[in-house]
Scaffold this motif. Structure first.
Motif, PDB file in Angstrom:
ATOM      1  N   ALA A  89      49.737  64.467 -54.569  1.00  0.00           N
ATOM      2  CA  ALA A  89      49.061  63.866 -53.286  1.00  0.00           C
ATOM      3  C   ALA A  89      50.055  63.844 -52.087  1.00  0.00           C
ATOM      4  O   ALA A  89      49.792  64.230 -51.040  1.00  0.00           O
ATOM      5  N   GLN A  90      51.468  63.652 -52.472  1.00  0.00           N
ATOM      6  CA  GLN A  90      52.138  63.701 -51.410  1.00  0.00           C
ATOM      7  C   GLN A  90      52.395  65.014 -50.818  1.00  0.00           C
ATOM      8  O   GLN A  90      52.674  65.420 -49.523  1.00  0.00           O
ATOM      9  N   LEU A  91      52.600  66.144 -51.910  1.00  0.00           N
ATOM     10  CA  LEU A  91      52.620  67.665 -51.421  1.00  0.00           C
ATOM     11  C   LEU A  91      51.596  67.903 -50.234  1.00  0.00           C
ATOM     12  O   LEU A  91      51.871  68.550 -49.221  1.00  0.00           O
ATOM     13  N   MET A  92      50.274  67.247 -50.667  1.00  0.00           N
ATOM     14  CA  MET A  92      48.975  67.778 -49.946  1.00  0.00           C
ATOM     15  C   MET A  92      48.817  66.693 -48.606  1.00  0.00           C
ATOM     16  O   MET A  92      48.192  67.115 -47.667  1.00  0.00           O
ATOM     17  N   GLY A  93      49.355  65.506 -48.666  1.00  0.00           N
ATOM     18  CA  GLY A  93      49.259  64.582 -47.648  1.00  0.00           C
ATOM     19  C   GLY A  93      50.375  64.023 -46.945  1.00  0.00           C
ATOM     20  O   GLY A  93      50.206  63.168 -46.148  1.00  0.00           O
ATOM     21  N   GLY A  94      51.455  64.562 -47.416  1.00  0.00           N
ATOM     22  CA  GLY A  94      52.692  64.064 -46.290  1.00  0.00           C
ATOM     23  C   GLY A  94      52.988  62.604 -46.578  1.00  0.00           C
ATOM     24  O   GLY A  94      52.894  61.946 -47.398  1.00  0.00           O
ATOM     25  N   GLY A  95      53.431  62.338 -45.282  1.00  0.00           N
ATOM     26  CA  GLY A  95      54.080  60.920 -45.223  1.00  0.00           C
ATOM     27  C   GLY A  95      53.148  59.974 -45.733  1.00  0.00           C
ATOM     28  O   GLY A  95      53.311  58.733 -46.317  1.00  0.00           O
ATOM     29  N   PRO A  96      51.872  59.880 -44.993  1.00  0.00           N
ATOM     30  CA  PRO A  96      50.684  58.781 -45.285  1.00  0.00           C
ATOM     31  C   PRO A  96      50.503  58.772 -46.629  1.00  0.00           C
ATOM     32  O   PRO A  96      50.362  57.649 -47.427  1.00  0.00           O
ATOM     33  N   ALA A  97      50.577  59.971 -47.479  1.00  0.00           N
ATOM     34  CA  ALA A  97      50.082  60.079 -48.933  1.00  0.00           C
ATOM     35  C   ALA A  97      51.357  59.223 -49.679  1.00  0.00           C
ATOM     36  O   ALA A  97      51.054  58.874 -50.790  1.00  0.00           O
ATOM     37  N   THR A  98      52.502  59.542 -49.210  1.00  0.00           N
ATOM     38  CA  THR A  98      53.741  58.991 -49.704  1.00  0.00           C
ATOM     39  C   THR A  98      53.723  57.517 -49.726  1.00  0.00           C
ATOM     40  O   THR A  98      53.766  56.626 -50.801  1.00  0.00           O
ATOM     41  N   VAL A  99      53.305  56.769 -48.597  1.00  0.00           N
ATOM     42  CA  VAL A  99      53.116  55.328 -48.480  1.00  0.00           C
ATOM     43  C   VAL A  99      51.837  54.991 -49.374  1.00  0.00           C
ATOM     44  O   VAL A  99      52.042  54.072 -50.041  1.00  0.00           O
ATOM     45  N   TYR A 100      50.864  55.567 -49.412  1.00  0.00           N
ATOM     46  CA  TYR A 100      49.572  55.131 -50.461  1.00  0.00           C
ATOM     47  C   TYR A 100      50.042  55.503 -51.840  1.00  0.00           C
ATOM     48  O   TYR A 100      49.603  55.091 -52.897  1.00  0.00           O
ATOM     49  N   GLY A 101      50.992  56.495 -52.110  1.00  0.00           N
ATOM     50  CA  GLY A 101      51.617  56.727 -53.509  1.00  0.00           C
ATOM     51  C   GLY A 101      52.352  55.675 -54.082  1.00  0.00           C
ATOM     52  O   GLY A 101      52.016  55.216 -55.130  1.00  0.00           O
ATOM     53  N   VAL A 102      52.795  54.859 -53.059  1.00  0.00           N
ATOM     54  CA  VAL A 102      53.652  53.645 -53.367  1.00  0.00           C
ATOM     55  C   VAL A 102      52.695  52.602 -53.810  1.00  0.00           C
ATOM     56  O   VAL A 102      52.687  51.925 -54.772  1.00  0.00           O
ATOM     57  N   GLU A 103      51.652  52.513 -53.148  1.00  0.00           N
ATOM     58  CA  GLU A 103      50.520  51.736 -53.439  1.00  0.00           C
ATOM     59  C   GLU A 103      49.806  52.002 -54.786  1.00  0.00           C
ATOM     60  O   GLU A 103      49.470  51.206 -55.466  1.00  0.00           O
ATOM     61  N   ALA A 104      49.715  53.283 -54.958  1.00  0.00           N
ATOM     62  CA  ALA A 104      49.018  53.645 -56.283  1.00  0.00           C
ATOM     63  C   ALA A 104      49.998  53.158 -57.585  1.00  0.00           C
ATOM     64  O   ALA A 104      49.505  52.740 -58.387  1.00  0.00           O
ATOM     65  N   LEU A 105      51.233  53.273 -57.201  1.00  0.00           N
ATOM     66  CA  LEU A 105      51.972  53.015 -58.421  1.00  0.00           C
ATOM     67  C   LEU A 105      52.069  51.516 -58.462  1.00  0.00           C
ATOM     68  O   LEU A 105      52.146  51.068 -59.778  1.00  0.00           O
ATOM     69  N   LYS A 106      52.083  50.767 -57.472  1.00  0.00           N
ATOM     70  CA  LYS A 106      51.817  49.256 -57.641  1.00  0.00           C
ATOM     71  C   LYS A 106      50.776  49.000 -58.226  1.00  0.00           C
ATOM     72  O   LYS A 106      50.665  47.941 -59.231  1.00  0.00           O
ATOM     73  N   ALA A 107      49.607  49.565 -57.972  1.00  0.00           N
ATOM     74  CA  ALA A 107      48.331  49.440 -58.710  1.00  0.00           C
ATOM     75  C   ALA A 107      48.156  49.525 -60.233  1.00  0.00           C
ATOM     76  O   ALA A 107      47.781  48.822 -61.081  1.00  0.00           O
ATOM     77  N   TYR A 108      49.182  50.754 -60.536  1.00  0.00           N
ATOM     78  CA  TYR A 108      48.955  51.229 -62.048  1.00  0.00           C
ATOM     79  C   TYR A 108      49.902  50.019 -62.606  1.00  0.00           C
ATOM     80  O   TYR A 108      49.280  49.352 -63.673  1.00  0.00           O
ATOM     81  N   ASP A 109      50.925  49.396 -62.025  1.00  0.00           N
ATOM     82  CA  ASP A 109      51.842  48.462 -62.818  1.00  0.00           C
ATOM     83  C   ASP A 109      50.933  46.911 -62.855  1.00  0.00           C
ATOM     84  O   ASP A 109      51.245  46.500 -63.862  1.00  0.00           O
ATOM     85  N   GLN A 110      50.315  46.981 -62.004  1.00  0.00           N
ATOM     86  CA  GLN A 110      49.400  45.468 -61.943  1.00  0.00           C
ATOM     87  C   GLN A 110      48.229  45.799 -62.914  1.00  0.00           C
ATOM     88  O   GLN A 110      48.416  44.846 -63.571  1.00  0.00           O
ATOM     89  N   PHE A 111      47.836  46.557 -62.917  1.00  0.00           N
ATOM     90  CA  PHE A 111      46.645  46.781 -64.088  1.00  0.00           C
ATOM     91  C   PHE A 111      47.317  46.732 -65.350  1.00  0.00           C
ATOM     92  O   PHE A 111      46.607  46.142 -66.175  1.00  0.00           O
ATOM     93  N   MET A 112      48.555  47.337 -65.517  1.00  0.00           N
ATOM     94  CA  MET A 112      49.108  47.415 -66.880  1.00  0.00           C
ATOM     95  C   MET A 112      49.447  46.257 -67.184  1.00  0.00           C
ATOM     96  O   MET A 112      49.460  45.440 -68.252  1.00  0.00           O
ATOM     97  N   ASP A 113      50.108  45.291 -66.061  1.00  0.00           N
ATOM     98  CA  ASP A 113      50.584  43.750 -66.367  1.00  0.00           C
ATOM     99  C   ASP A 113      49.413  42.945 -66.895  1.00  0.00           C
ATOM    100  O   ASP A 113      49.523  42.066 -67.455  1.00  0.00           O
ATOM    101  N   ALA A 114      48.193  43.174 -66.117  1.00  0.00           N
ATOM    102  CA  ALA A 114      47.106  42.485 -66.477  1.00  0.00           C
ATOM    103  C   ALA A 114      46.364  42.716 -67.814  1.00  0.00           C
ATOM    104  O   ALA A 114      45.630  41.650 -68.031  1.00  0.00           O
ATOM    105  N   ALA A 115      46.550  43.767 -68.381  1.00  0.00           N
ATOM    106  CA  ALA A 115      45.852  44.149 -69.418  1.00  0.00           C
ATOM    107  C   ALA A 115      46.512  43.384 -70.935  1.00  0.00           C
ATOM    108  O   ALA A 115      47.923  42.734 -70.629  1.00  0.00           O
TER     109      ALA A 115
END
Length: 115
Positions: A89-115
């Motif tokens: 996603a960073q490759l295709m979306g640049g800086g904004p995708a990097t910011v939202y990539g950080v959010e996606a990793l947070k989301a993964y960790d949050q869902f795993m912690d909630a499981a």
């Protein structure tokens, strides 16, 4: 910090409300989801959900990130696979995708912690 588990719950509730307001359109959308990402084909469900996550990151959609991270986990995606997806996603979306990539990793960790 965004609570992606809550974002996912809020999205599900909102989708239910929208389904009551426009049942025909939402039934068609649900059918499209089931016919594409929701079933095995040449691509696995996991691969399709990782692709959907990459798109969610590049279009900067918190609700989409929450939804597709949850489905990635349910399909068996590992943290490493999510991280590689973020890289694409960073490759295709640049800086904004990097910011939202950080959010996606947070989301993964949050869902795993909630499981």
């Amino acid at each position: 910090m965004t609570d992606f588990v809550q974002v996912g719950k809020d999205l599900a509730a909102g989708m239910g409300t929208l389904a009551k307001a426009e049942p025909e359109t939402m039934a068609a959308f649900k059918g499209l989801m089931g016919a594409t990402a929701g079933k095995e084909g040449e691509l696995s469900v996991k691969m399709k959900e990782l692709i959907a996550l990459a798109i969610a990151i590049t279009v900067r959609c918190d609700g989409c990130i929450a939804h597709h991270v949850k489905l990635c986990i349910e399909a068996g995606a590992t943290r490493g696979e999510v991280i590689e997806t973020i890289g694409v996603a960073q490759l295709m979306g640049g800086g904004p995708a990097t910011v939202y990539g950080v959010e996606a990793l947070k989301a993964y960790d949050q869902f795993m912690d909630a499981a």
